[in-house]
Enzyme design. Structure first.
Site, PDB file in Angstrom:
ATOM      1  N   ARG A 150      47.407  45.745  32.396  1.00 46.85           N
ATOM      2  CA  ARG A 150      46.334  46.095  31.459  1.00 46.85           C
ATOM      3  C   ARG A 150      46.929  46.535  30.129  1.00 46.85           C
ATOM      4  O   ARG A 150      48.064  47.028  30.080  1.00 46.85           O
ATOM      5  CB  ARG A 150      45.465  47.217  32.028  1.00 46.85           C
ATOM      6  CG  ARG A 150      44.822  46.905  33.375  1.00 46.85           C
ATOM      7  CD  ARG A 150      44.083  48.118  33.908  1.00 46.85           C
ATOM      8  NE  ARG A 150      43.417  47.841  35.182  1.00 46.85           N
ATOM      9  CZ  ARG A 150      43.966  48.067  36.371  1.00 46.85           C
ATOM     10  NH1 ARG A 150      45.192  48.574  36.456  1.00 46.85           N
ATOM     11  NH2 ARG A 150      43.297  47.790  37.480  1.00 46.85           N
ATOM     12  N   LYS A 174      45.069  52.735  37.021  1.00 42.46           N
ATOM     13  CA  LYS A 174      43.887  53.591  37.090  1.00 42.46           C
ATOM     14  C   LYS A 174      44.107  54.668  38.157  1.00 42.46           C
ATOM     15  O   LYS A 174      44.643  54.392  39.222  1.00 42.46           O
ATOM     16  CB  LYS A 174      42.650  52.765  37.417  1.00 42.46           C
ATOM     17  CG  LYS A 174      42.255  51.797  36.301  1.00 42.46           C
ATOM     18  CD  LYS A 174      40.977  51.057  36.640  1.00 42.46           C
ATOM     19  CE  LYS A 174      40.527  50.163  35.490  1.00 42.46           C
ATOM     20  NZ  LYS A 174      39.291  49.417  35.808  1.00 42.46           N
ATOM     21  N   HIS A 245      42.908  41.489  27.999  1.00 38.87           N
ATOM     22  CA  HIS A 245      42.354  41.392  29.349  1.00 38.87           C
ATOM     23  C   HIS A 245      42.221  39.929  29.768  1.00 38.87           C
ATOM     24  O   HIS A 245      42.343  39.599  30.951  1.00 38.87           O
ATOM     25  CB  HIS A 245      41.007  42.097  29.436  1.00 38.87           C
ATOM     26  CG  HIS A 245      40.736  42.688  30.787  1.00 38.87           C
ATOM     27  ND1 HIS A 245      41.489  43.705  31.319  1.00 38.87           N
ATOM     28  CD2 HIS A 245      39.803  42.386  31.731  1.00 38.87           C
ATOM     29  CE1 HIS A 245      41.031  44.018  32.524  1.00 38.87           C
ATOM     30  NE2 HIS A 245      40.007  43.233  32.794  1.00 38.87           N
ATOM     31  N   ARG A 248      45.417  38.942  31.127  1.00 36.95           N
ATOM     32  CA  ARG A 248      45.537  39.443  32.502  1.00 36.95           C
ATOM     33  C   ARG A 248      44.869  38.473  33.479  1.00 36.95           C
ATOM     34  O   ARG A 248      45.425  38.129  34.515  1.00 36.95           O
ATOM     35  CB  ARG A 248      44.893  40.829  32.576  1.00 36.95           C
ATOM     36  CG  ARG A 248      44.820  41.474  33.951  1.00 36.95           C
ATOM     37  CD  ARG A 248      44.318  42.907  33.782  1.00 36.95           C
ATOM     38  NE  ARG A 248      43.845  43.520  35.003  1.00 36.95           N
ATOM     39  CZ  ARG A 248      44.621  44.128  35.892  1.00 36.95           C
ATOM     40  NH1 ARG A 248      45.928  44.152  35.708  1.00 36.95           N
ATOM     41  NH2 ARG A 248      44.113  44.698  36.971  1.00 36.95           N
ATOM     42  N   HIS A 271      44.698  46.168  41.831  1.00 37.08           N
ATOM     43  CA  HIS A 271      43.295  46.257  42.227  1.00 37.08           C
ATOM     44  C   HIS A 271      43.166  47.130  43.470  1.00 37.08           C
ATOM     45  O   HIS A 271      43.904  46.954  44.440  1.00 37.08           O
ATOM     46  CB  HIS A 271      42.722  44.872  42.540  1.00 37.08           C
ATOM     47  CG  HIS A 271      42.481  44.043  41.327  1.00 37.08           C
ATOM     48  ND1 HIS A 271      42.423  42.668  41.358  1.00 37.08           N
ATOM     49  CD2 HIS A 271      42.274  44.391  40.023  1.00 37.08           C
ATOM     50  CE1 HIS A 271      42.197  42.211  40.133  1.00 37.08           C
ATOM     51  NE2 HIS A 271      42.100  43.238  39.323  1.00 37.08           N
ATOM     52  N   TYR A 280      39.013  35.772  41.247  1.00 28.81           N
ATOM     53  CA  TYR A 280      39.841  34.758  40.602  1.00 28.81           C
ATOM     54  C   TYR A 280      39.883  33.451  41.390  1.00 28.81           C
ATOM     55  O   TYR A 280      40.278  32.425  40.860  1.00 28.81           O
ATOM     56  CB  TYR A 280      41.272  35.280  40.424  1.00 28.81           C
ATOM     57  CG  TYR A 280      41.369  36.458  39.500  1.00 28.81           C
ATOM     58  CD1 TYR A 280      41.362  36.294  38.119  1.00 28.81           C
ATOM     59  CD2 TYR A 280      41.448  37.747  40.005  1.00 28.81           C
ATOM     60  CE1 TYR A 280      41.432  37.383  37.269  1.00 28.81           C
ATOM     61  CE2 TYR A 280      41.523  38.839  39.164  1.00 28.81           C
ATOM     62  CZ  TYR A 280      41.511  38.650  37.802  1.00 28.81           C
ATOM     63  OH  TYR A 280      41.577  39.730  36.970  1.00 28.81           O
TER      64      TYR A 280
END
Length: 299
Positions: A150, A174, A245, A248, A271, A280
């Site tokens: 990110r 995150k 993004h 990414r 993730h 994806y």
């Protein structure tokens, strides 16, 4: 209500270590919920029951909030009610039964492999003059595409986060979750040139250990990286206008098209849920169709 909201803010920022942006979003959502509850005569957070939660969401829908916004606000409400129950401020977690509209989860456009190659080649060509900014830009683009990290993770990198012996970069994603992401030789070469030839020319006393620096010699910010990516992609004929993004998503798509395992891609991208990574897979149908036509006797 005010005291509960302040304590909830501390919980999000300190205990859960969420980003300032996420904390602001959650507080805004919960403030809206508490305001709705107060209008219904419920002045104590413990009185926010399932009926109140549902009427709040219904009101949001009537006023035209998008499905994405409604889903986020429902998540914020569930986090809040779980916290209320856990801290004894409510007798039960009323939000545990709260449903929310499913988001229409779509991916932005991605670059084709030849477009991505042209993007990093253009950046490398621009860095041939040895200018510090050119070397930095080439290294950032190579690393973004090589790793799929990110933009916030990129700008937070320090020099010590790069392991050149194993070609790994340590990333804090995150929730401050740490992961190691590999990168290839082109990104390694671009990083080496930036660190050995370009970084010292931009560095100031405020640089600290930051890997990537802005024009003023301090840690680069996300806005500058986004501007760079959009500008460089505009130089690639026919390429969609995407930001960091989008790079990414491009990296993830190309990994899956190349045969990478879905769980491996999940680990690389950081993730929390495999369901996010599975988004994806819909862009790799051409590869599956080709494999079917080559392998199935009735194709």
């Amino acid at each position: 209500m005010t005291a509960a909201l302040a304590a909830f803010e501390r919980h999000l920022a300190v205990e859960r270590d969420l980003s300032a942006h996420t904390v602001r979003a959650y507080l805004g959502d919960v403030s809206s919920l508490l305001g709705h509850a107060a209008r219904l005569g419920r002045d104590d957070p413990g009185d926010v029951d399932l009926r109140t939660l549902r009427s709040w969401l219904a009101n949001q829908q009537v006023t035209g909030r998008s499905r994405t916004t409604l889903a986020r606000r429902a998540t914020a409400a569930r986090v809040f009610t779980a916290w209320l129950a856990r801290t004894g401020r409510a007798s039960a977690d009323h939000g545990a039964s709260l449903g929310s509209p499913k988001q229409l989860r779509t991916l932005p456009p991605v670059l084709r492999a030849d477009e991505a190659d042209q993007l990093v080649r253009n950046a490398a060509d621009a860095a041939d003059d040895g200018s510090p900014l050119g070397l930095r830009d080439a290294a950032m683009l190579e690393l973004l595409y090589a790793t799929g990290i990110r933009v916030g993770e990129l700008v937070a990198l320090d020099l010590d986060d790069v392991d050149r012996e194993r070609n790994l970069v340590r990333v804090f994603g995150k929730g401050r979750k740490e992961r190691s992401v590999p990168f290839g030789h082109p990104a390694a070469r671009a990083l080496d040139r930036w660190v050995t030839e370009g970084r010292a020319a931009l560095m100031t006393d405020g640089a600290g250990g930051a890997l990537f620096l802005g024009a003023r010699g301090r840690r680069i910010d996300q806005r500058a990286v986004r501007t760079l990516v959009h500008r460089r992609i505009a130089e690639v004929p026919g390429a969609p206008d995407i930001g960091p993004h989008g790079l990414r998503h491009t990296a993830a798509t190309h990994l899956l098209e190349g045969g990478a395992d879905l769980r491996a891609v999940q680990e690389l991208l950081g993730h929390a849920s495999l369901a996010t990574t599975q988004l994806y897979t819909h862009v790799t149908t051409d590869r599956l169709r080709r494999a079917y036509q080559q392998a199935h006797p009735r194709a």
